[in-house]
Design a protein around this motif. Structure first.
Motif, mmCIF file in Angstrom:
data_model
loop_
_atom_site.group_PDB
_atom_site.id
_atom_site.type_symbol
_atom_site.label_atom_id
_atom_site.label_comp_id
_atom_site.label_asym_id
_atom_site.label_seq_id
_atom_site.Cartn_x
_atom_site.Cartn_y
_atom_site.Cartn_z
ATOM 1 N N ALA A 130 -4.865 -15.441 -35.800
ATOM 2 C CA ALA A 130 -5.319 -14.113 -34.734
ATOM 3 C C ALA A 130 -6.576 -13.462 -34.433
ATOM 4 C CB ALA A 130 -4.299 -12.850 -34.222
ATOM 5 N N PHE A 150 0.570 -23.257 -30.557
ATOM 6 C CA PHE A 150 0.100 -22.153 -31.172
ATOM 7 C C PHE A 150 -1.303 -22.671 -32.285
ATOM 8 C CE2 PHE A 150 0.684 -20.006 -35.830
ATOM 9 C CZ PHE A 150 0.729 -19.126 -35.444
ATOM 10 N N ALA A 151 -1.142 -23.867 -33.029
ATOM 11 C CA ALA A 151 -1.630 -23.748 -34.246
ATOM 12 C C ALA A 151 -2.429 -25.134 -34.450
ATOM 13 C CB ALA A 151 -0.445 -23.694 -35.056
ATOM 14 N N ARG A 161 -5.284 -25.082 -40.536
ATOM 15 C CA ARG A 161 -4.899 -24.585 -41.132
ATOM 16 C C ARG A 161 -5.283 -25.025 -42.727
ATOM 17 N NH1 ARG A 161 0.311 -27.831 -44.671
ATOM 18 N NH2 ARG A 161 -0.603 -26.229 -46.401
ATOM 19 N N HIS A 187 5.563 -13.857 -28.163
ATOM 20 C CA HIS A 187 4.008 -14.215 -28.979
ATOM 21 C C HIS A 187 3.937 -15.047 -29.749
ATOM 22 C CE1 HIS A 187 0.105 -14.637 -31.210
ATOM 23 N NE2 HIS A 187 -0.623 -13.933 -30.849
ATOM 24 N N THR A 244 -3.040 -20.112 -27.595
ATOM 25 C CA THR A 244 -1.574 -19.814 -26.672
ATOM 26 C C THR A 244 -1.314 -21.384 -25.970
ATOM 27 O OG1 THR A 244 -1.463 -18.035 -27.061
ATOM 28 C CG2 THR A 244 -0.654 -19.133 -25.225
ATOM 29 N N VAL A 257 6.520 -20.437 -35.926
ATOM 30 C CA VAL A 257 5.905 -20.711 -36.747
ATOM 31 C C VAL A 257 7.310 -19.961 -37.598
ATOM 32 C CG1 VAL A 257 5.456 -19.361 -38.578
ATOM 33 C CG2 VAL A 257 3.426 -20.375 -36.735
ATOM 34 N N ASN A 315 2.964 -17.206 -31.823
ATOM 35 C CA ASN A 315 3.526 -17.187 -33.290
ATOM 36 C C ASN A 315 4.784 -17.084 -33.395
ATOM 37 O OD1 ASN A 315 3.681 -16.349 -36.101
ATOM 38 N ND2 ASN A 315 1.365 -16.564 -36.280
ATOM 39 N N SER A 342 3.876 -14.240 -42.028
ATOM 40 C CA SER A 342 2.041 -13.709 -41.576
ATOM 41 C C SER A 342 1.979 -13.031 -40.808
ATOM 42 C CB SER A 342 2.971 -15.499 -40.071
ATOM 43 O OG SER A 342 1.803 -15.178 -39.234
#
Length: 625
Positions: free
Chosen positions: A340, A370-371, A374, A264, A366, A270, A266, A312
């Motif tokens: 998610a 990813f991010a 925030r 994954h 994806t 992360v 994340n 996370s």
């Protein structure tokens, strides 16, 4: 301005974004690749602890540790082995294993020697071979029989079917002597660490990756047939990891907890790449991660012992942790990130009152590495998933013509910037992987498929997936209205609302829930609860069904197609209950659509077809003699 200032601007609140973007990203001196990032960390903090890997939750006091210099040495050895086996820059290396001490450097080594292609070993038997074919990987780094029996057996099937040339086997963290491995004609099989034992640990023998090279191929959730392979570049992963690491609220001494699987994004971005920027130590849970039931009885002790500062997880994990008594000093925990899937307000409130730790929402996907957004624990914005991250742009557009919409208006969320993926893998030629955005990217903007509005301060508010909207007689219903209402019930632990086919309205809302241990509330009582809590009359669910667990995709996201299929089956069973000669009613997901099948005796075929024809669904009648 010094290099350090350029790399680490102040980034602790919404007002910092403009100042950060006053300096072009290209001037911030980011490493060129994930390998360059690791080399930088090893040069700055060679003896600092990088990884603390727990063999399993019950043995959390018996970790294996690796310093930054030791991690780099492992990556060199593994990458040199891959290079010796013929892996080059455009070649994919598949990895299929739960988290363990060897998988972490193996993932980085695959990105150094070629392209990492992580695979969820729990996927269906037909998906895994297809992902291997699409990636072109003939080398598989895989969990051995001691680590994950089912995954190992899947690997042996792939090898027997001629899909693999090399199988490199991983062992449990801190395992003793290895077991003998089978012999399969034409396939080179061996333990990764043993085969790489004599390879150079000081440097990599091949050419180093550059920013535009592909770093990884991550499969998507697989809710509509075989999952797609999304291609990430080194520059995209580095940029996104830096955006996360730039968080001024976590310093170099902040210990990160990692329990999500490395297939994954994340886990990769992360909890592996971002900590490398500041030399932050990471505690990795055992191979089952958050699926290890023993973890929850020990969780707060682990937080206290290792002084965990950030973690996370998905909302369901925080819902479970809320039920675990806090039996240790968890004052070190400052940053509990959640993403998610949408965070129910009840889960947020219960977790924060239980732990005195603020849940901080984020948003990503994806296809954007990813991010993308925030939040800030000291500047709460209820209902928002956060502010866009530096150098990424977001907008909301009208479905169909993609015309930008003003602040506050709901539309489809789009993203642009340095983290947008290179495309989906659609084939291979002599130059490597053939990539295509398949309509998700137009003029540099990625269509997320999420409904959202952006408020006047630039914060993103999600309103569900565009395809998850329940459309009742032309009226759009946000499933979150129903889900949030049901989650306020003290015995409900998870909720999901979907549309059920309806002859008159097209579809009507229904809900599915899971309950906590010892719960005694009935479905009719939950329906009555919903009728009092759902704020919109059209959104009142027609039924509430209790399940042991809500279905999820291969990457752990809610799988509403499965629930829509169940709702379709239930509706047609009710509609045909009085028709003699109906043998069975089923509904399944076929290529992303719900298809109902009714098995009937010949005499009632036309009558059943007439009933089914009243619904706006795909159906077929199977006549049984």
């Amino acid at each position: 301005m010094t290099t350090v200032d350029l790399l680490w601007p102040r980034y602790s609140g919404p007002s910092d974004l403009a100042e950060i973007e006053s300096v072009p990203l290209a001037e911030r001196g980011l490493p060129e690749s994930t390998y360059a990032l690791l080399v930088r960390a090893s040069e700055l903090w060679p003896d600092r602890n990088a990884l603390t890997i727990l063999p399993e939750a019950a043995r959390w006091r018996e970790p294996l540790r690796r310093s930054y210099s030791e991690l780099l040495a492992d990556v060199h050895r593994y990458a040199n082995l891959l290079h010796r086996l013929g892996i080059r820059r455009a070649d994919a290396v598949a990895l299929m294993s739960p988290n363990c001490a060897e998988l972490i450097p193996a993932t980085l080594a695959a990105q150094l020697a070629g392209i990492a292609a992580p695979i969820n070993g729990a996927m269906s038997g037909r998906h895994i071979p297809e992902l291997l074919r699409r990636s072109g990987a003939s080398v598989l780094i895989v969990a051995g029989p001691e680590l994950a029996t089912d995954t190992w057996e899947s690997a042996l099937e792939l090898a027997h079917d001629g899909l693999l040339e090399v199988v490199l086997v991983l062992r449990p963290t801190g395992a003793a002597e290895p077991h003998p491995l089978p012999v399969i004609g034409g396939v080179h099989i061996g333990y990764l660490d043993e085969l790489a034992a004599n390879d150079d640990s000081d440097r990599f023998a091949g050419p180093l990756p550059v920013s535009d090279d592909l770093a990884a191929l991550f499969h998507t959730g697989g809710t509509t047939g075989v999952p797609k392979l999304a291609a990430h570049t080194h520059s995209g992963e580095i940029a996104n990891a830096w955006m996360i690491a730039a968080n001024s609220l976590l310093d170099a001494d902040a210990t990160i907890f990692a329990a999500l699987p490395l297939f994954h994004v994340n886990a990769l971005v992360v909890t592996l790449l971002a900590p490398l920027f500041k030399g932050q130590p990471v505690v990795w849970a055992g191979p089952l991660g958050y699926r290890d039931l023993a973890l929850y009885g020990e969780f707060w002790k682990i937080v206290a012992h290792y002084r965990i500062a950030a973690m996370s997880a998905v909302p369901t994990i925080y819902a479970v942790l809320t039920q675990c008594p806090v039996d240790a000093d968890i004052s070190s925990l400052r940053y509990a990130m959640v993403g998610a899937s949408p965070l129910p307000s009840a889960v947020r409130a219960n977790f924060q009152s239980h732990t005195d730790v603020t849940l901080v929402e984020g948003y990503g996907l994806t296809e954007a590495t990813f991010a993308t957004a925030r939040s800030y624990p000291d500047v709460p914005r209820p209902g928002a998933v956060g502010q866009r991250m530096p150098y990424q742009q977001v907008r909301v557009v009208r479905a169909g013509d993609r015309q930008p919409l003003p602040a506050g208006v709901i539309g489809v969320l789009e993203i642009s910037g340095p983290t947008i993926f290179a495309g989906y893998v659609t084939g291979r030629d002599e130059h490597g992987h053939i990539l295509d955005g398949l309509g998700t990217t137009v003029d540099g903007w990625l269509d997320t498929g999420d409904l959202a509005h952006i408020d006047a301060d630039g914060f993103i508010h999600l309103h569900g997936r565009a395809k998850d909207l329940i459309i009742r007689g032309g009226h759009n219903i946000d499933p979150a209205l129903i889900e949030d209402a049901l989650l306020t019930h003290p015995q409900v632990t998870a909720a999901s609302a979907v549309g059920r086919p309806d002859v008159h309205a097209g579809e009507v809302p229904v809900a599915y829930v899971t309950l906590g241990a010892g719960a005694d509330v009935t479905e009719s009582e939950l329906l009555a609860w919903a009728s009092e809590q759902v704020p919109e009359r059209a959104a009142l669910p027609k039924s509430v069904v209790v399940l042991d667990a809500l279905p999820i995709t291969d990457v752990g996201k809610p799988y509403k197609l499965g629930l829509r299929a169940d709702a379709t089956r239930r509706e047609l069973q009710d509609a045909l209950a009085q028709v003699a000669g109906v043998r069975a009613v089923t509904a399944a997901v076929e290529d992303g659509a719900i298809v109902a099948t009714v098995d009937v005796d010949p005499a009632v075929e036309s009558g059943v077809a007439e009933v089914l024809g009243r619904y706006a669904i795909r159906w077929k009648v199977a006549v049984r003699q």
